[in-house]
Enzyme design. Sequence first.
Site, short mmCIF file in Angstrom:
data_model
loop_
_atom_site.label_atom_id
_atom_site.label_comp_id
_atom_site.label_asym_id
_atom_site.label_seq_id
_atom_site.Cartn_x
_atom_site.Cartn_y
_atom_site.Cartn_z
N CYS A 280 -9.44 -1.43 -4.56
CA CYS A 280 -9.16 -0.05 -4.95
C CYS A 280 -9.92 0.33 -6.21
CB CYS A 280 -7.66 0.17 -5.15
SG CYS A 280 -6.96 -0.81 -6.50
N GLN B 277 0.83 -1.20 0.00
CA GLN B 277 0.00 0.00 0.00
C GLN B 277 0.87 1.26 0.00
OE1 GLN B 277 -3.10 0.24 -0.52
NE2 GLN B 277 -4.16 -1.57 0.21
N ASP C 247 -8.01 -9.43 -1.07
CA ASP C 247 -7.40 -8.15 -1.47
C ASP C 247 -6.77 -8.35 -2.84
OD1 ASP C 247 -6.35 -5.62 -1.61
OD2 ASP C 247 -4.83 -5.91 -0.07
N GLU D 132 -0.74 -17.12 -1.91
CA GLU D 132 -0.14 -16.15 -2.84
C GLU D 132 0.57 -16.92 -3.95
OE1 GLU D 132 1.11 -13.25 -5.01
OE2 GLU D 132 -0.15 -12.81 -3.27
#
Length: 413
Positions: free
Chosen positions: A367, A241, A340, A291
């Site tokens: 976002c 971020q 996310d 991931e």
Amino acid sequence: MTLAPNKATPDRETETAELELLEMGELGDTVAEFEDQQINVFGGIPGERVVARIYRYRRRKKKIVSAMVDTVLRASSSRVAPPCPYYGPCSGCQWQHISYDAQLELKREAVARSLRSYPALSGADVSPTRSGPSRFNYRNHARFTVRYGGQLGFSNRITRRFVRVDRCMLMGESINEALTALQDRCGETTNLSIRIGANTGNRLIQPTFKNPEIEVASGQTHYVERLHGWPFRVASPSFFQVNTAQAESLIDLVRERLELTGSETVVDAYAGVGVFAVLLAPHVTRAIAIEDSHSAIEDAKINAADLDNLTFVEARAEDAMRTIVHEYGLGGPPDAVVLDPPRVGCHPGTLEALLELRPRHVAYVSCDPPSLARDLDILVKGGYSLDSVDPVDMFPQTYHVECLATLSAGADR
């Protein structure tokens, strides 16, 4: 300020038009009617009347007409004087001309508008946008274009003109210090990146420079940032971020919305370098981080330090979510899943697997309001209830907005 010659010069650069500005549209521009079509107008506010410069150009073989405000004839009460001398020629800050309170409301409305486009979400209550502690100098990551023998700056989104920038008001002080040291000395590349640890003082500059006039170190492969006191190693290509203070606020909000008691199993489905998994692990019984980037997983394992209740899975989320219960002996669905994903949203397979897995709670961080709304529509139609929608101002002075949506499964779980 240096403006380079425009290589994509519009057909009639001095053309102007008087325009009535309508709603806020894509990319933080207002919308106006012009020549029987709607065009985007940079630098306006809905309800204003302006004289705007018209730009006609081609992008990807398509004719495009855009505009930039030149003179305001009827100003909005939300209009303020932009403090940055580069505002306008540099299009990176779309909303410096809008008061901060109005920016927050526009971001809330952008999220609400995206949700309203889906009947299943039309009744969703969107909370006021959560402001951050800093309206300027908050960014920990800068990407500069390099032109004309080593000048650093940005290219205007509409005109494509290069604008030399000697100081950016959005960037952290350490980035601006590096910018000063690098300016006019980086002719060996066309782009460069500077990343900093706002809480550590670490700095990463890529690529590696050979110019002996450059006195700052470059070519670092990693840097370290701290969130809530916890160190995170971040590789140069990995996502992190850009607003450290608001990232900490977002983590706290996820914890609050998930109502963790300490007995839960939580899955972080797009873990990156492990931020959510690592910082949630001390508050749950077990955490699993998924991931598919090897370098990110390697960083995440280092970031986990001595956490013994955190398991890492190197795989795509859409694949790992289908087998996680059996492969990792969960004995049933996890209590919560944190999503996310990249700006494009979740892979369809991830959402399918989530609906089959059916955790009690889902926290979705995004976002991009349109992709968030699309995915929430799928989850709600699949039996989830949308409990809360919280916009977070991760990017002051721009139209971008981070958002946390939380959902819960029905009683038939």
